[in-house]
Design an enzyme around this catalytic site. Structure first.
Site, PDB file in Angstrom:
ATOM      1  N   GLY A  77      -4.959   2.369   7.510  1.00 35.67           N
ATOM      2  CA  GLY A  77      -6.004   1.826   8.376  1.00 35.67           C
ATOM      3  C   GLY A  77      -5.906   0.312   8.490  1.00 35.67           C
ATOM      4  N   ASP A 126       0.850  -1.196   0.000  1.00 38.09           N
ATOM      5  CA  ASP A 126       0.000   0.000   0.000  1.00 38.09           C
ATOM      6  C   ASP A 126       0.886   1.247   0.000  1.00 38.09           C
ATOM      7  OD1 ASP A 126      -1.685   2.122   0.329  1.00 38.09           O
ATOM      8  OD2 ASP A 126      -2.820   1.248   1.983  1.00 38.09           O
ATOM      9  N   ILE A 170      -0.210   9.562   7.424  1.00 31.83           N
ATOM     10  CA  ILE A 170      -1.041   8.809   8.371  1.00 31.83           C
ATOM     11  C   ILE A 170      -0.783   7.315   8.157  1.00 31.83           C
ATOM     12  CG2 ILE A 170      -2.810  10.602   8.485  1.00 31.83           C
ATOM     13  CD1 ILE A 170      -4.563   8.861   6.649  1.00 31.83           C
ATOM     14  N   HIS A 181       0.413   7.881   2.842  1.00 32.70           N
ATOM     15  CA  HIS A 181       1.099   7.118   3.886  1.00 32.70           C
ATOM     16  C   HIS A 181       2.616   7.273   3.859  1.00 32.70           C
ATOM     17  CE1 HIS A 181      -2.782   5.393   4.538  1.00 32.70           C
ATOM     18  NE2 HIS A 181      -2.800   4.753   3.398  1.00 32.70           N
TER      19      HIS A 181
END
Lengths: 131, 160
Positions: free
Chosen positions: A54, A31, A51, A36
């Site tokens: 998730g 990802d 961030i 990110h």
């Protein structure tokens, strides 16, 4: 030695999102969404920088339960809502509670809060098989 | 602009993925908190089950070989969801997208060498509180055609 579990049993699992964890998780998971790994993109999205994915937080919730039951191969189901992003330098505390033990299956509800007490997951449920 | 509900039912895939032993180990250790550097993951964090990275320990355990950490499934099962988000006809504004909800059901353990095929389709498109919701449901099967992982992936597209 078969361990027994009862409704109401609780457990706690604490994880640190170190500064580079989103980058490490990007490499392991594939990802590479720039939010990110690129702080400038994170800022454009309204954060101070990057961030955490998730799905990494979801993985930690699963890990909390896997450690509790002692076998990651027994996890059968996970469901979460992402309510707030985890940021680098955050400490996330996972608190689990067994809500059902029936039909060979253990159901746990898991809360995940950052060091400010804000929930980062909502409605997290993890189910495992008992044997 | 709301996403057009006519796209409910649109399918993506199949996507095929072969689980590699080292990738599986890498995922488990890094999710577990290991710090990677060139050629090593450092010391395995204490809470990470050896069933996930030690062939020796795993051979003596219930599965006979290392297994995947359950959420390793996202590495391959995400593909129909990613394809829907990137579908130019659907027109998702990726800048406003956040991952809203996730459900994964594991019907069996995943091991090195498993060849897994994932298909998926858009099962819901709706607007609530000014936000668009895109739901993609996926199914991953092994080489024998048995279901291994089912997923429900929900993206939320925030208003402009």
């Amino acid at each position: 030695m078969a361990r027994t579990f009862q409704v109401g049993d609780t457990f706690t699992h604490v994880r640190q999102c170190d500064r580079l964890r989103p980058v490490y998780y990007a490499g392991a998971s594939g990802d590479y969404n720039p939010i990110h790994i690129d702080p400038e993109v994170g800022k454009l999205a309204g954060f101070n920088g990057v961030i955490l994915q998730g799905l990494c937080t979801l993985g930690w919730a699963v890990e909390a339960v896997a450690v509790f039951v002692g076998d990651p191969g027994r996890v059968r189901r996970v469901k979460v809502r992402f309510s707030r992003p985890v940021l680098p330098e955050d400490t996330v505390t996972f608190q689990g509670r067994v809500t059902a033990v029936a039909d060979g299956r253990l159901t746990t509800e898991v809360t995940a809060t950052n060091q400010r007490g804000e929930p980062v997951l909502r409605g997290a449920v993890v189910e495992t098989s008992l044997g | 602009m709301a996403l057009d509900p006519k796209f409910v039912g649109r399918a993506y895939g199949p996507f095929t993925y072969e689980i590699g032993r080292e990738k599986l180990r890498e995922f488990s250790l890094i999710l577990g908190g290991a710090v990677p550097s060139a050629g090593t993951f450092g010391e395995p964090p204490e809470h990470v089950s050896p069933l996930l990275y030690s062939q020796e320990a795993a051979q003596a355990g219930p599965y006979g070989d290392v297994i995947a950490f359950p959420s390793f499934a996202v590495v391959f099962a995400i593909r129909p969801f990613s394809a829907a988000i990137a579908d130019p006809e659907l027109g998702v504004d990726r800048v406003r997208l956040v991952h809203g909800e996730q459900e994964l059901e594991f019907l069996g353990v995943m091991r090195p060498g498993d060849v897994l095929t994932t298909t998926g389709s858009i099962t819901e498109l709706y607007r609530k509180a000014g936000m668009d919701f895109l739901v993609v449901t996926t199914e991953t099967r092994n080489a024998k055609g048995e279901p291994v992982v089912r997923g429900v992936w929900t993206a939320v597209i925030r208003p402009a």
